[in-house]
Design a protein around this motif. Structure first.
Motif, PDB file in Angstrom:
ATOM      1  N   MET A  37      34.018  27.810  39.995  1.00  0.00           N
ATOM      2  CA  MET A  37      33.505  28.757  38.992  1.00  0.00           C
ATOM      3  C   MET A  37      34.621  29.642  38.406  1.00  0.00           C
ATOM      4  O   MET A  37      34.729  29.807  37.194  1.00  0.00           O
ATOM      5  CB  MET A  37      32.460  29.620  39.701  1.00  0.00           C
ATOM      6  CG  MET A  37      31.658  30.485  38.831  1.00  0.00           C
ATOM      7  SD  MET A  37      30.289  31.190  39.765  1.00  0.00           S
ATOM      8  CE  MET A  37      30.963  31.545  41.356  1.00  0.00           C
ATOM      9  N   THR A  46      39.515  41.274  49.082  1.00  0.00           N
ATOM     10  CA  THR A  46      39.341  42.421  48.194  1.00  0.00           C
ATOM     11  C   THR A  46      38.657  43.595  48.909  1.00  0.00           C
ATOM     12  O   THR A  46      39.194  44.700  48.966  1.00  0.00           O
ATOM     13  CB  THR A  46      38.455  42.021  46.995  1.00  0.00           C
ATOM     14  OG1 THR A  46      37.277  41.390  47.514  1.00  0.00           O
ATOM     15  CG2 THR A  46      39.152  41.075  46.055  1.00  0.00           C
ATOM     16  N   THR A  47      37.471  43.308  49.489  1.00  0.00           N
ATOM     17  CA  THR A  47      36.630  44.379  50.048  1.00  0.00           C
ATOM     18  C   THR A  47      37.378  45.271  51.047  1.00  0.00           C
ATOM     19  O   THR A  47      37.247  46.511  50.968  1.00  0.00           O
ATOM     20  CB  THR A  47      35.369  43.764  50.705  1.00  0.00           C
ATOM     21  OG1 THR A  47      34.949  42.642  49.926  1.00  0.00           O
ATOM     22  CG2 THR A  47      34.257  44.775  50.819  1.00  0.00           C
ATOM     23  N   CYS A  63      32.716  39.853  38.644  1.00  0.00           N
ATOM     24  CA  CYS A  63      32.558  39.452  40.051  1.00  0.00           C
ATOM     25  C   CYS A  63      31.098  39.140  40.420  1.00  0.00           C
ATOM     26  O   CYS A  63      30.231  40.011  40.371  1.00  0.00           O
ATOM     27  CB  CYS A  63      33.078  40.552  40.952  1.00  0.00           C
ATOM     28  SG  CYS A  63      32.873  40.122  42.691  1.00  0.00           S
ATOM     29  N   PHE A  87      44.172  39.384  37.114  1.00  0.00           N
ATOM     30  CA  PHE A  87      43.716  38.009  36.877  1.00  0.00           C
ATOM     31  C   PHE A  87      44.480  37.490  35.668  1.00  0.00           C
ATOM     32  O   PHE A  87      44.881  38.262  34.789  1.00  0.00           O
ATOM     33  CB  PHE A  87      42.197  37.934  36.685  1.00  0.00           C
ATOM     34  CG  PHE A  87      41.486  37.818  38.011  1.00  0.00           C
ATOM     35  CD1 PHE A  87      41.414  36.596  38.652  1.00  0.00           C
ATOM     36  CD2 PHE A  87      40.945  38.930  38.624  1.00  0.00           C
ATOM     37  CE1 PHE A  87      40.799  36.475  39.893  1.00  0.00           C
ATOM     38  CE2 PHE A  87      40.325  38.820  39.864  1.00  0.00           C
ATOM     39  CZ  PHE A  87      40.249  37.588  40.494  1.00  0.00           C
ATOM     40  N   PHE A 124      35.878  45.042  39.167  1.00  0.00           N
ATOM     41  CA  PHE A 124      35.162  43.783  39.341  1.00  0.00           C
ATOM     42  C   PHE A 124      35.362  42.859  38.133  1.00  0.00           C
ATOM     43  O   PHE A 124      34.629  41.885  37.974  1.00  0.00           O
ATOM     44  CB  PHE A 124      33.661  44.041  39.516  1.00  0.00           C
ATOM     45  CG  PHE A 124      33.265  44.599  40.860  1.00  0.00           C
ATOM     46  CD1 PHE A 124      33.613  43.938  42.035  1.00  0.00           C
ATOM     47  CD2 PHE A 124      32.521  45.774  40.958  1.00  0.00           C
ATOM     48  CE1 PHE A 124      33.224  44.441  43.284  1.00  0.00           C
ATOM     49  CE2 PHE A 124      32.133  46.284  42.194  1.00  0.00           C
ATOM     50  CZ  PHE A 124      32.488  45.609  43.366  1.00  0.00           C
ATOM     51  N   GLY A 129      37.030  35.435  47.649  1.00  0.00           N
ATOM     52  CA  GLY A 129      36.662  36.571  46.796  1.00  0.00           C
ATOM     53  C   GLY A 129      36.228  37.771  47.624  1.00  0.00           C
ATOM     54  O   GLY A 129      36.560  38.912  47.304  1.00  0.00           O
TER      55      GLY A 129
HETATM   56  C1  HEM Z   1      35.485  45.116  46.460  1.00  0.00           C
HETATM   57  C2  HEM Z   1      35.236  43.851  46.454  1.00  0.00           C
HETATM   58  C3  HEM Z   1      35.538  42.883  45.324  1.00  0.00           C
HETATM   59  C4  HEM Z   1      36.376  43.013  44.229  1.00  0.00           C
HETATM   60  C5  HEM Z   1      37.254  44.207  43.859  1.00  0.00           C
HETATM   61  C6  HEM Z   1      36.279  41.784  43.464  1.00  0.00           C
HETATM   62  C7  HEM Z   1      36.934  41.542  42.255  1.00  0.00           C
HETATM   63  C8  HEM Z   1      36.670  40.457  41.430  1.00  0.00           C
HETATM   64  C9  HEM Z   1      37.149  40.305  40.073  1.00  0.00           C
HETATM   65  C10 HEM Z   1      38.055  41.302  39.349  1.00  0.00           C
HETATM   66  C11 HEM Z   1      36.660  39.134  39.572  1.00  0.00           C
HETATM   67  C12 HEM Z   1      36.890  38.558  38.153  1.00  0.00           C
HETATM   68  C13 HEM Z   1      37.745  37.301  38.129  1.00  0.00           C
HETATM   69  C14 HEM Z   1      38.160  36.842  36.768  1.00  0.00           C
HETATM   70  O1  HEM Z   1      37.942  37.529  35.762  1.00  0.00           O
HETATM   71  O2  HEM Z   1      38.770  35.749  36.662  1.00  0.00           O
HETATM   72  C15 HEM Z   1      35.883  38.530  40.621  1.00  0.00           C
HETATM   73  C16 HEM Z   1      35.242  37.314  40.532  1.00  0.00           C
HETATM   74  C17 HEM Z   1      34.666  36.684  41.618  1.00  0.00           C
HETATM   75  N1  HEM Z   1      34.384  37.248  42.856  1.00  0.00           N
HETATM   76 FE1  HEM Z   1      34.799  39.132  43.444  1.00  0.00          FE
HETATM   77  N2  HEM Z   1      35.423  40.939  44.115  1.00  0.00           N
HETATM   78  C18 HEM Z   1      34.935  41.578  45.240  1.00  0.00           C
HETATM   79  C19 HEM Z   1      33.999  41.092  46.132  1.00  0.00           C
HETATM   80  C20 HEM Z   1      33.515  39.802  46.142  1.00  0.00           C
HETATM   81  C21 HEM Z   1      32.598  39.256  47.117  1.00  0.00           C
HETATM   82  C22 HEM Z   1      31.946  40.047  48.245  1.00  0.00           C
HETATM   83  C23 HEM Z   1      32.451  37.936  46.792  1.00  0.00           C
HETATM   84  C24 HEM Z   1      31.622  36.897  47.483  1.00  0.00           C
HETATM   85  C25 HEM Z   1      30.355  37.008  47.760  1.00  0.00           C
HETATM   86  C26 HEM Z   1      33.239  37.668  45.591  1.00  0.00           C
HETATM   87  C27 HEM Z   1      33.348  36.447  44.951  1.00  0.00           C
HETATM   88  C28 HEM Z   1      33.818  36.290  43.654  1.00  0.00           C
HETATM   89  C29 HEM Z   1      33.730  35.033  42.908  1.00  0.00           C
HETATM   90  C30 HEM Z   1      33.188  33.711  43.422  1.00  0.00           C
HETATM   91  C31 HEM Z   1      34.239  35.292  41.624  1.00  0.00           C
HETATM   92  C32 HEM Z   1      34.325  34.337  40.428  1.00  0.00           C
HETATM   93  C33 HEM Z   1      33.171  34.630  39.491  1.00  0.00           C
HETATM   94  C34 HEM Z   1      33.195  33.826  38.211  1.00  0.00           C
HETATM   95  O3  HEM Z   1      34.200  33.187  37.923  1.00  0.00           O
HETATM   96  O4  HEM Z   1      32.198  33.856  37.478  1.00  0.00           O
HETATM   97  N3  HEM Z   1      33.865  38.831  45.231  1.00  0.00           N
HETATM   98  N4  HEM Z   1      35.888  39.363  41.736  1.00  0.00           N
END
Ligand code: HEM
Length: 429
Positions: free
Chosen positions: A96, A253-254, A359, A299, A352, A249
């Motif tokens: 994804m 990060t968390t 996210c 990113f 996020f 992900g």
């Molecule tokens: C404080 C915690 C977190 C932060 C700061 C964070 C940050 C981000 C950011 C900035 C993106 C955007 C990526 C992009 O634009 O290419 C993202 C996407 C994503 N995050 Fe998080 N994340 C966090 C927690 C989590 C958790 C708990 C999960 C899993 C359950 C997760 C799974 C993902 C996934 C799979 C994507 C891709 C979504 C997509 O492409 O549509 N993240 N995250």
């Protein structure tokens, strides 16, 4: 990464002397004053590496959002992390995070439903038990490494949600950090840590997926195996990449949102006192912690066609890195961006991300962080730093890997946290 407040009399920095590609700079350097200068003078900076690869850095909020928002201008399919600059991402079009619509939409729509706040609500009591167990060592009054404990935190809820065996969690936690900090001395594990971590993680999820084909179960992994994207089941490689991406992900990060928020509370004791006096502030305080920490440092995207950012031409094919920590300090959007303000509102941070890849784990992360800080602010009157702080060498994660703290507890904290001490077995699902 150190989170600092640039001083007004800081002399200009020679931007050509900064190597944004070097993970060690994020462990030992000081990015915030550099980003402040870039937002002012060089909003679309270019760096050429000795091997000829090059990338642009954007640091202003509006440019960062423009890059993340629009896949018709900036694609994710060639990879989204600076560490794989110039290569082809084997996960492109399958995972994804590394795909554009329509593939991205097909994968994301069903997954987003099971990861929505509404679907996750029933898991809240379990996450609170996890939080209480994590915080139990605070009762001893001894120095406690909050960063090390925080590193184990996300897999306790994401690993549980995915249905990964608890005995695998410590190894998976280490592997995911190796994948984003392969040059950090604590995670290097010999040369080629990145390839080794990827190999082991993909083999692990490959076996998990194979097992689930026999018996899917009712957890997130079982859901992915049964899921249909645009009417078809996911292929084996798609399942493996997306399991990897979900765990990565969460894990990388968390923990850093937790550590950076606590550290900022130590540095801003009046704000922390305000929070413990009024715990209804937790939702805005958690958002400010996320803005402050910006745990996902950047990113990356590639320009699809010739375009412009902040008036500067970007050529088709150029790599553009959007620095989230910088966008979250842009004074065009945030009043007094270097003030840690736990009731900041509005707070349109991009911790996020923004747009279609926003996210997918944000609802889960928000639930977990709110529960964690709800317990912390009920139990801990004051934190003090109890030893040297160390930062992670990573271009991707703005991370703290050691944060020894000692907690002065409120008189009734024992009662609040004690429940967790008696529960030593596996965390009940
Ligand atoms: C404080 C915690 C977190 C932060 C700061 C964070 C940050 C981000 C950011 C900035 C993106 C955007 C990526 C992009 O634009 O290419 C993202 C996407 C994503 N995050 Fe998080 N994340 C966090 C927690 C989590 C958790 C708990 C999960 C899993 C359950 C997760 C799974 C993902 C996934 C799979 C994507 C891709 C979504 C997509 O492409 O549509 N993240 N995250």
């Amino acid at each position: 990464m150190r989170i600092t407040v640039p001083q007004p009399d800081t002399p200009d920095i020679d931007l050509a002397s900064i190597d944004f590609f070097d993970p060690n700079w994020y462990a030992t350097g000081d990015p915030h004053p550099v980003w402040a200068q870039m937002r002012r003078d060089a909003p679309v900076h270019r760096q050429v590496l000795p091997d000829g690869r090059e990338f642009r850095s954007v640091t202003r909020y509006q440019d960062v959002r423009a890059v993340l928002r629009d896949h018709t201008r900036f694609t994710s399919e060639r990879g989204t992390l600076l560490s794989i600059l110039g290569g082809t991402d084997p996960a492109g079009g399958k995972m994804m995070a590394a795909s554009d619509p329509p593939v991205h939409t097909a994968l994301r729509t069903p997954m987003a439903k099971v990861l929505s706040a509404r679907e996750l609500r029933s898991g809240t009591p379990r996450i609170r038990r996890i939080v209480q167990r994590m915080l139990a060592p605070l009762l001893d009054g001894e120095p406690w490494d909050l960063a090390a404990a925080g590193a184990e935190f996300p897999i306790m809820f994401t690993g549980g949600l995915m249905g990964l065996p608890e005995s695998d969690w410590p190894r998976l936690t280490r592997l995911t950090t190796m994948a984003i900090a392969p040059e950090d001395p604590d995670f290097r594990d010999g040369d080629g840590a990145l390839a080794a971590a990827h190999h082991e993680l993909f083999a692990y999820f490959s076996a998990q997926v194979r097992g689930r084909r026999q018996d899917p179960g009712d957890d997130l992994l079982g859901f992915l195996v049964r899921m249909r994207a645009d009417g078809r089941a996911l292929r084996h490689d798609e399942l493996v990449y997306n399991c990897y991406s979900l765990l990565l992900g969460a894990n990388v990060t968390t923990p850093h949102a937790v550590a950076a928020t606590v550290l900022a509370c130590v540095e801003n004791p009046d704000e922390y006192r305000r929070w413990t006096a009024d715990r209804s502030m937790t939702p805005t305080a958690v958002e400010e912690g996320l803005r402050w920490a910006s745990p996902a440092n950047h990113f990356m995207r590639y320009a699809v066609a010739d375009t412009k950012l902040s008036g500067e031409p970007i050529a088709a094919g150029e790599a553009v890195v959007a620095w989230l920590g910088s966008a979250n300090r842009d004074d065009r959007v945030f009043a007094e961006p270097y003030r840690f303000d736990l009731s900041r509102n509005p707070n349109q941070h991009v911790a996020f991300g923004y747009g279609p890849h926003y996210c997918i784990g944000a609802p889960l992360a928000r639930i977990a962080l709110r529960l964690l800080f709800d317990e912390i602010t009920a139990a801990v009157e004051e934190f003090e730093i109890a030893g040297p702080i160390e930062h992670l060498a990573s271009t991707f994660t703005a991370g703290i890997k050691r944060l020894p703290v000692r907690a002065k507890l409120f008189p009734d904290a024992e009662r609040l946290l004690d429940r967790a001490r008696s529960e030593d077995g596996p965390i009940p699902v």
